[in-house]
Design a protein around this motif. Structure first.
Motif, PDB file in Angstrom:
ATOM      1  N   GLY A 101      12.552  -7.211  -4.898  1.00 56.13           N
ATOM      2  CA  GLY A 101      12.030  -8.558  -5.042  1.00 56.13           C
ATOM      3  C   GLY A 101      13.139  -9.577  -5.188  1.00 56.13           C
ATOM      4  O   GLY A 101      14.232  -9.281  -5.671  1.00 56.13           O
ATOM      5  N   ASP A 114       6.223  -2.160  -0.706  1.00 61.26           N
ATOM      6  CA  ASP A 114       7.205  -2.965   0.018  1.00 61.26           C
ATOM      7  C   ASP A 114       7.291  -4.395  -0.496  1.00 61.26           C
ATOM      8  O   ASP A 114       8.188  -5.139  -0.090  1.00 61.26           O
ATOM      9  N   THR A 115       6.350  -4.812  -1.348  1.00 58.75           N
ATOM     10  CA  THR A 115       6.304  -6.193  -1.809  1.00 58.75           C
ATOM     11  C   THR A 115       6.613  -6.288  -3.299  1.00 58.75           C
ATOM     12  O   THR A 115       6.479  -5.312  -4.045  1.00 58.75           O
ATOM     13  N   LEU A 116       6.985  -7.483  -3.730  1.00 61.14           N
ATOM     14  CA  LEU A 116       7.240  -7.703  -5.150  1.00 61.14           C
ATOM     15  C   LEU A 116       5.965  -7.519  -5.960  1.00 61.14           C
ATOM     16  O   LEU A 116       5.987  -6.944  -7.054  1.00 61.14           O
ATOM     17  N   SER A 143      11.402 -12.406   3.805  1.00 60.65           N
ATOM     18  CA  SER A 143      11.573 -11.144   3.077  1.00 60.65           C
ATOM     19  C   SER A 143      10.390 -10.198   3.241  1.00 60.65           C
ATOM     20  O   SER A 143      10.379  -9.115   2.668  1.00 60.65           O
ATOM     21  N   ARG A 169       8.470 -10.518  -0.552  1.00 58.03           N
ATOM     22  CA  ARG A 169       9.242 -10.122  -1.734  1.00 58.03           C
ATOM     23  C   ARG A 169       9.678 -11.307  -2.593  1.00 58.03           C
ATOM     24  O   ARG A 169      10.497 -11.156  -3.495  1.00 58.03           O
ATOM     25  N   ARG A 195      13.507  -3.852   0.172  1.00 63.03           N
ATOM     26  CA  ARG A 195      12.425  -3.558  -0.759  1.00 63.03           C
ATOM     27  C   ARG A 195      12.464  -4.393  -2.043  1.00 63.03           C
ATOM     28  O   ARG A 195      11.412  -4.703  -2.623  1.00 63.03           O
ATOM     29  N   GLU A 237      18.836  -2.439  -5.591  1.00 66.24           N
ATOM     30  CA  GLU A 237      17.791  -1.834  -4.766  1.00 66.24           C
ATOM     31  C   GLU A 237      17.949  -0.323  -4.717  1.00 66.24           C
ATOM     32  O   GLU A 237      16.960   0.422  -4.792  1.00 66.24           O
ATOM     33  N   LEU A 283      13.424  -6.321  -8.986  1.00 66.57           N
ATOM     34  CA  LEU A 283      13.798  -7.632  -8.467  1.00 66.57           C
ATOM     35  C   LEU A 283      15.225  -7.993  -8.844  1.00 66.57           C
ATOM     36  O   LEU A 283      15.809  -7.429  -9.772  1.00 66.57           O
TER      37      LEU A 283
END
Length: 455
Positions: free
Chosen positions: A98, A427-429, A124, A127, A96, A54, A60
């Motif tokens: 994934g 903020d998302t995968l 999550s 994520r 943050r 990260e 991810l």
């Protein structure tokens, strides 16, 4: 918000993932004195490495899985944590990156999977990703009360229906189904809860799922099959695919083929991210890296390579053959396992007239194409990316020094070239991968009906 690492006319961004493999999927990584001997069952090891990934702005982390082992199975597979439990712990200690886990469609039920991955997605905050597999090893059947493994074609037909059901369950609630209006005493708008009532060839599932959608709508779907059936499934359902291309030419051929199959199904091929595995050998100079690679090659145990080679053929025993004779005739061996990979090994061994020994060294280990200085490794990554053999890579993470060299010396070069992000923009995968949030099917139908009524 646009990502700071978008490049070129097509706006492509390089994606990087980390395969967290504990003590290793080969038979030598665990010997590294800097690697804890219990890494594969130490949640602290996973958390630490996820945080390092990260900090390096990886898209991810990925946890592989399979439900069958033998005494000769590679160390990491012999003793490891279950992916969903593991990733839930990692989710609570990262913010943050994934979180992608493998789960088979052959020996689970859609409702359970929808609930588990949906929960990870909520924990999550958007994520989660699911690597959809059908299980290649026939021995898994006996761990789930079956005498025989599902036939290859049946596995993939079942997988397609399985994913359809899971995604339907993920849409059980429209995004505004819970007004939580204390003054009116209204917690749920019942009109926006939906039963699935699925009845298909393999599954009958009523629903609804007792869980709402996350910020990214639904977990991201990944897939890793390489047979024709596997590629068809990936083209139909995948938003990312994990591959094991042996060289640039093989990677490019897979890339072109899979994206063409997706296009033929009416999908946007740019919304499928193709991510080959990556095991670089990095040193200060190309010459030093080559020496390390040659030493590693010389230290390989041929018996263990034969075991790894046999895994693609349901752990077929290759030790019974002459090592220096031509690759054996396997016409009588079942390919109801990792069919695409096994067929590729047979084809390439025959085309190149390999002996069994040569095939074991070529296919019984991760490829070693990425060998050299940080600059050389970055050049090769860029060549695959710009040459459309990959949309990114999954870095195998075991030995601490190797991971540090990649993060600290290769990633900054990729960033300086504008190939890879210098910070997260999302903020998302889905955000990291440049994928849209899927619309809730029921809300979409309602809007379509309203639009028609208004005409």
């Amino acid at each position: 918000m646009s990502d700071t690492s978008e490049i070129g006319a097509a706006g492509r961004q390089l994606h990087l993932g980390a395969i967290l493999e504990g003590v290793g999927a080969d038979h030598s990584s665990w010997l590294d004195p800097e690697l804890p001997g219990n890494a594969s069952i130490d949640i602290g090891w996973y958390i630490d490495n996820a945080r390092l990934a990260e900090a390096a702005k990886f898209d991810l982390v990925f946890v592989v899985d399979s439900p069958y082992i033998t005494p000769d199975t590679a160390p990491h597979f012999l003793n490891r944590l279950e992916p969903l439990t593991l990733l839930s712990a990692v989710a609570a200690t990262t913010s943050r990156i994934g979180l992608v886990g493998t789960l088979t469609t052959s020996y689970w039920e859609p409702y359970n999977v929808a609930r588990q991955f949906g929960s990870l997605d909520q924990i999550s905050r958007g994520r989660a990703g699911w690597n959809v597999v059908t299980t290649g090893l026939e021995g898994a059947a006996r761990n789930y009360g079956r005498e025989e493994h599902f036939d290859h074609k049946v596995r993939y037909a079942r997988a397609r229906e399985f994913v359809d059901v899971v995604q339907g369950l993920w849409d059980s609630y429209e995004d505004d189904a819970f007004p939580r209006d204390r003054q009116a005493g209204l917690f749920l708008d019942k009109r926006k809860q939906h039963r699935l009532d699925h009845k298909g060839e393999h599954f009958a599932v009523a629903g609804p799922l007792a869980l709402s959608r996350s910020q990214q709508g639904q977990p991201v779907i990944f897939q890793a099959g390489d047979s024709s059936e596997g590629r068809n499934l990936g083209a139909a359902i995948a938003e990312g695919t994990f591959t094991s291309a042996q060289d640039f030419e093989t990677g490019h051929a897979y890339y072109v083929d899979l994206k063409a199959r997706a296009t033929a199904l009416g999908r946007n091929p740019d919304l499928i991210k193709i991510l080959p595995g990556l095991v670089p050998i990095i040193a200060d100079t190309d010459e030093e890296a080559q020496v390390i690679a040659q030493a590693a090659q010389g230290a390989l145990d041929i018996d263990k390579l034969l075991v790894q080679l046999g895994r693609a053929f349901n752990y077929h025993d290759f030790s019974q053959y002459d090592l220096d004779a031509p690759f054996p005739n396997l016409s009588g061996v079942t390919l109801n396992s990792y069919k695409g990979h096994a067929e590729s090994i047979i084809r390439r061994a025959q085309e190149n007239r390999l002996t069994l020994r040569e095939a074991a060294y070529r296919f019984g280990q991760w490829r070693l194409d990425f060998v050299g200085s940080p600059e050389t490794i970055a050049n090769e990554i860029e060549r695959w990316f710009t040459g459309r053999a990959a949309d990114g890579f999954l870095l195998r993470v075991t030995r601490p020094r190797d991971f540090a060299l990649f993060r600290e010396r290769v990633v900054p070069i990729l960033q300086a070239r504008g190939l890879f992000r210098t910070d997260y923009a999302y903020d998302t995968l889905r955000g990291h991968l440049g994928l849209p949030v899927p619309k809730n099917r029921y809300a979409s139908r309602e809007r379509e009906a309203q639009a028609i009524a208004a005409e």
